[in-house]
Motif scaffolding. Sequence first.
Motif, PDB file in Angstrom:
ATOM      1  N   LEU A 334      -2.762   3.442  -5.513  1.00 26.73           N
ATOM      2  CA  LEU A 334      -2.905   2.970  -5.240  1.00 26.73           C
ATOM      3  C   LEU A 334      -3.081   1.612  -4.460  1.00 26.73           C
ATOM      4  O   LEU A 334      -2.754   0.476  -4.258  1.00 26.73           O
ATOM      5  CB  LEU A 334      -0.801   2.999  -4.364  1.00 26.73           C
ATOM      6  CG  LEU A 334      -0.040   3.576  -5.072  1.00 26.73           C
ATOM      7  CD1 LEU A 334       1.459   4.187  -4.318  1.00 26.73           C
ATOM      8  CD2 LEU A 334       0.786   3.054  -6.910  1.00 26.73           C
ATOM      9  N   GLU A 335      -3.557   2.205  -3.242  1.00 31.70           N
ATOM     10  CA  GLU A 335      -4.523   0.976  -3.305  1.00 31.70           C
ATOM     11  C   GLU A 335      -5.822   0.150  -3.425  1.00 31.70           C
ATOM     12  O   GLU A 335      -5.264  -0.845  -3.299  1.00 31.70           O
ATOM     13  CB  GLU A 335      -5.289   1.746  -1.888  1.00 31.70           C
ATOM     14  CG  GLU A 335      -6.060   0.848  -0.303  1.00 31.70           C
ATOM     15  CD  GLU A 335      -6.358   1.653   0.593  1.00 31.70           C
ATOM     16  OE1 GLU A 335      -7.252   0.818   1.433  1.00 31.70           O
ATOM     17  OE2 GLU A 335      -6.625   3.144   0.648  1.00 31.70           O
ATOM     18  N   ASN A 336      -6.196   1.109  -4.666  1.00 28.24           N
ATOM     19  CA  ASN A 336      -6.781   0.293  -5.476  1.00 28.24           C
ATOM     20  C   ASN A 336      -5.869  -1.271  -6.149  1.00 28.24           C
ATOM     21  O   ASN A 336      -6.380  -2.188  -6.849  1.00 28.24           O
ATOM     22  CB  ASN A 336      -7.683   1.384  -6.550  1.00 28.24           C
ATOM     23  CG  ASN A 336      -8.323   2.090  -5.332  1.00 28.24           C
ATOM     24  OD1 ASN A 336      -9.034   1.675  -4.537  1.00 28.24           O
ATOM     25  ND2 ASN A 336      -8.887   3.132  -6.128  1.00 28.24           N
ATOM     26  N   ILE A 337      -4.912  -0.179  -6.948  1.00 26.64           N
ATOM     27  CA  ILE A 337      -3.954  -1.646  -7.633  1.00 26.64           C
ATOM     28  C   ILE A 337      -4.468  -2.705  -6.764  1.00 26.64           C
ATOM     29  O   ILE A 337      -4.096  -3.794  -6.942  1.00 26.64           O
ATOM     30  CB  ILE A 337      -2.388  -0.898  -7.980  1.00 26.64           C
ATOM     31  CG1 ILE A 337      -2.853   0.857  -8.442  1.00 26.64           C
ATOM     32  CG2 ILE A 337      -1.588  -2.443  -8.320  1.00 26.64           C
ATOM     33  CD1 ILE A 337      -3.015   0.205  -9.986  1.00 26.64           C
ATOM     34  N   VAL A 338      -3.351  -2.952  -5.510  1.00 27.30           N
ATOM     35  CA  VAL A 338      -2.881  -2.979  -4.446  1.00 27.30           C
ATOM     36  C   VAL A 338      -4.240  -4.701  -3.883  1.00 27.30           C
ATOM     37  O   VAL A 338      -4.074  -6.082  -4.412  1.00 27.30           O
ATOM     38  CB  VAL A 338      -2.194  -3.340  -2.915  1.00 27.30           C
ATOM     39  CG1 VAL A 338      -1.786  -4.255  -2.012  1.00 27.30           C
ATOM     40  CG2 VAL A 338      -0.560  -2.229  -3.271  1.00 27.30           C
ATOM     41  N   ASN A 339      -5.432  -4.138  -3.907  1.00 24.12           N
ATOM     42  CA  ASN A 339      -6.897  -4.615  -4.116  1.00 24.12           C
ATOM     43  C   ASN A 339      -7.141  -5.222  -5.142  1.00 24.12           C
ATOM     44  O   ASN A 339      -7.362  -6.601  -4.735  1.00 24.12           O
ATOM     45  CB  ASN A 339      -7.564  -3.533  -3.309  1.00 24.12           C
ATOM     46  CG  ASN A 339      -7.711  -2.886  -2.232  1.00 24.12           C
ATOM     47  OD1 ASN A 339      -7.522  -3.652  -1.059  1.00 24.12           O
ATOM     48  ND2 ASN A 339      -8.135  -1.263  -2.013  1.00 24.12           N
ATOM     49  N   ASN A 340      -6.793  -4.668  -6.061  1.00 20.32           N
ATOM     50  CA  ASN A 340      -6.733  -5.544  -7.135  1.00 20.32           C
ATOM     51  C   ASN A 340      -5.591  -7.171  -7.412  1.00 20.32           C
ATOM     52  O   ASN A 340      -6.202  -8.222  -7.543  1.00 20.32           O
ATOM     53  CB  ASN A 340      -7.161  -5.150  -8.618  1.00 20.32           C
ATOM     54  CG  ASN A 340      -8.167  -3.768  -8.361  1.00 20.32           C
ATOM     55  OD1 ASN A 340      -9.065  -5.162  -9.558  1.00 20.32           O
ATOM     56  ND2 ASN A 340      -7.895  -2.989  -8.547  1.00 20.32           N
ATOM     57  N   LEU A 341      -4.771  -6.950  -7.050  1.00 18.00           N
ATOM     58  CA  LEU A 341      -3.886  -7.731  -7.234  1.00 18.00           C
ATOM     59  C   LEU A 341      -3.956  -8.765  -6.155  1.00 18.00           C
ATOM     60  O   LEU A 341      -3.873 -10.207  -6.440  1.00 18.00           O
ATOM     61  CB  LEU A 341      -2.453  -7.483  -6.769  1.00 18.00           C
ATOM     62  CG  LEU A 341      -2.042  -6.841  -7.947  1.00 18.00           C
ATOM     63  CD1 LEU A 341      -0.859  -5.625  -7.257  1.00 18.00           C
ATOM     64  CD2 LEU A 341      -1.219  -7.326  -9.187  1.00 18.00           C
ATOM     65  N   LYS A 342      -4.318  -8.439  -4.471  1.00 17.31           N
ATOM     66  CA  LYS A 342      -4.772  -9.457  -3.568  1.00 17.31           C
ATOM     67  C   LYS A 342      -6.008  -9.556  -4.213  1.00 17.31           C
ATOM     68  O   LYS A 342      -6.242 -11.453  -3.877  1.00 17.31           O
ATOM     69  CB  LYS A 342      -4.745  -8.716  -2.504  1.00 17.31           C
ATOM     70  CG  LYS A 342      -3.661  -8.075  -1.929  1.00 17.31           C
ATOM     71  CD  LYS A 342      -4.227  -7.575  -0.358  1.00 17.31           C
ATOM     72  CE  LYS A 342      -2.727  -6.765  -0.163  1.00 17.31           C
ATOM     73  NZ  LYS A 342      -3.356  -5.843   1.570  1.00 17.31           N
ATOM     74  N   PRO A 356       6.447  -6.094  -2.595  1.00 17.61           N
ATOM     75  CA  PRO A 356       6.490  -5.255  -0.570  1.00 17.61           C
ATOM     76  C   PRO A 356       6.851  -4.313  -0.703  1.00 17.61           C
ATOM     77  O   PRO A 356       5.874  -3.355   0.037  1.00 17.61           O
ATOM     78  CB  PRO A 356       8.080  -5.896  -0.609  1.00 17.61           C
ATOM     79  CG  PRO A 356       8.215  -7.320  -1.272  1.00 17.61           C
ATOM     80  CD  PRO A 356       7.662  -7.309  -2.134  1.00 17.61           C
ATOM     81  N   ILE A 357       7.022  -3.612  -2.365  1.00 18.22           N
ATOM     82  CA  ILE A 357       7.246  -1.657  -2.132  1.00 18.22           C
ATOM     83  C   ILE A 357       5.810  -1.620  -1.862  1.00 18.22           C
ATOM     84  O   ILE A 357       5.905  -1.040  -1.726  1.00 18.22           O
ATOM     85  CB  ILE A 357       8.027  -1.636  -3.778  1.00 18.22           C
ATOM     86  CG1 ILE A 357       9.835  -1.991  -3.404  1.00 18.22           C
ATOM     87  CG2 ILE A 357       7.355  -0.472  -3.643  1.00 18.22           C
ATOM     88  CD1 ILE A 357      10.790  -1.424  -4.311  1.00 18.22           C
ATOM     89  N   LEU A 358       4.873  -1.846  -2.847  1.00 16.08           N
ATOM     90  CA  LEU A 358       3.301  -1.981  -3.278  1.00 16.08           C
ATOM     91  C   LEU A 358       3.127  -1.642  -1.739  1.00 16.08           C
ATOM     92  O   LEU A 358       2.034  -0.382  -1.235  1.00 16.08           O
ATOM     93  CB  LEU A 358       2.518  -2.265  -4.119  1.00 16.08           C
ATOM     94  CG  LEU A 358       3.364  -1.786  -5.515  1.00 16.08           C
ATOM     95  CD1 LEU A 358       2.494  -2.919  -6.408  1.00 16.08           C
ATOM     96  CD2 LEU A 358       3.220  -0.813  -5.326  1.00 16.08           C
ATOM     97  N   LEU A 359       3.116  -2.644  -1.147  1.00 17.38           N
ATOM     98  CA  LEU A 359       2.853  -3.463   0.165  1.00 17.38           C
ATOM     99  C   LEU A 359       3.015  -1.869   1.571  1.00 17.38           C
ATOM    100  O   LEU A 359       2.416  -1.109   2.078  1.00 17.38           O
ATOM    101  CB  LEU A 359       2.971  -4.375   0.796  1.00 17.38           C
ATOM    102  CG  LEU A 359       2.564  -5.357   0.027  1.00 17.38           C
ATOM    103  CD1 LEU A 359       2.956  -6.859   0.085  1.00 17.38           C
ATOM    104  CD2 LEU A 359       0.680  -5.495   0.190  1.00 17.38           C
ATOM    105  N   ASN A 360       4.555  -1.663   1.067  1.00 15.85           N
ATOM    106  CA  ASN A 360       5.049  -0.684   1.913  1.00 15.85           C
ATOM    107  C   ASN A 360       4.826   0.697   1.446  1.00 15.85           C
ATOM    108  O   ASN A 360       4.241   1.900   2.934  1.00 15.85           O
ATOM    109  CB  ASN A 360       6.051  -0.681   2.483  1.00 15.85           C
ATOM    110  CG  ASN A 360       6.893  -1.727   2.401  1.00 15.85           C
ATOM    111  OD1 ASN A 360       6.221  -2.199   3.723  1.00 15.85           O
ATOM    112  ND2 ASN A 360       8.546  -2.349   1.948  1.00 15.85           N
ATOM    113  N   MET A 361       4.722   0.931   0.716  1.00 18.83           N
ATOM    114  CA  MET A 361       3.728   2.383   0.073  1.00 18.83           C
ATOM    115  C   MET A 361       2.048   2.511   0.175  1.00 18.83           C
ATOM    116  O   MET A 361       2.317   4.122   1.003  1.00 18.83           O
ATOM    117  CB  MET A 361       4.062   2.470  -1.685  1.00 18.83           C
ATOM    118  CG  MET A 361       5.854   2.278  -1.544  1.00 18.83           C
ATOM    119  SD  MET A 361       5.782   2.968  -3.606  1.00 18.83           S
ATOM    120  CE  MET A 361       4.929   4.427  -4.165  1.00 18.83           C
TER     121      MET A 361
END
Length: 371
Positions: A334-342, A356-361
């Motif tokens: 999930l960290e890789n997913i969020v980094n790509n989104l950012k 926010p759900i992804l960031l919290n997770m």
Amino acid sequence: MGHGIAEVAAISGMEVKLIDVSWDILNRAKERMTDSLKRLYERGVIKDSPDSIMSLIEMSVSYDVAKSVDFAIEAVPEILDLKRKVFNELDKVVPKESILATNTSSIPISDVAETTSRKQKVIGMHFFNPPPLMKLVEVIPSKYTSEETVDFTVDLSKKMGKTPVRLRVEVPGFVSNRIFLRLLQEACREVEAGEATIEEVDSTARNKLNLPMGIFELADYVGLDVVVDLWKVIVERGASDVKCSSFKRKVEAKELGVKTGKGFYTYPSPGKYSKVKLPQESRLKPERLISLAVNEGAWLIENDIVNAHEIDTVMKLGFNFPKGIMEMADSLGLENIVNNLKGIYNLGYKAYEPNPILLNMVSSGAKFYKA
């Protein structure tokens, strides 16, 4: 879709009235149902003979045969005015206590229900093509639909041998097409930004995510005109857009995919699909390709429309994915997913703002699925 749904209902032992605008269409439907039933019978999928199942289906060009039906399913083209016209006619003919369902893949159910005198008894029942083979049915209540209507429709889906996924809140595009749209948007963004070629996108989808088709290949298979219409309906009703001209250009050139023999790829002849040859290697990382779709999944969860398991059931049964999109996100990180989104969000693409759900997770080390 109409005759496919009729076939499924008859296989389940239900009496069916099949209505269409001409006997030419109905006779073709009869031929297709008979051929389909023969194949299913020869393979041992069904035990009853094709003739006995076909005897349960009565055909007509008049709504009069619907006077005693308990449940009606509309499967006309995705044109709101046409659907409203059909529902107006059904509302006049079927018993007052009967339920009216629409097989729409993207139009809000409330927009259809408002033309009837039984808004609480109108519901979405989205089958997948071809209905005799695909197990998934999305069940979508409108803001008017009663709990009794939802429960009856879920139960009916099960009696028809399907796996229903019930949305708790109506949303344009439902689960299937919202996730599909996000895959299309990221695929298009990659190509138009020069980050990957069409073939590289599809190679990542097939060879790294193990999907049955590449994203552009699947779009060709569905029909690029259908994709553009779906995209328009969902975005016009509130979903954030990602600028992309590739699909519209193909439609304007009348290159609609498999149905015309050419889309993003070239096929043997109009209507004849053959698996696209793709390179084994691709510079596109799988977590980048699915990042926007995972973000959409998190949005669906945040708004209490469905949960992660239900999203993944839709993608596995509706699109034949080997894993659900949220399960893929867990395994890819999930960290890789969020980094790509950012990263993409910082390039000016608002749709990619991490949910926010992804960031919290990520901050808590959580996953969608417990080990």
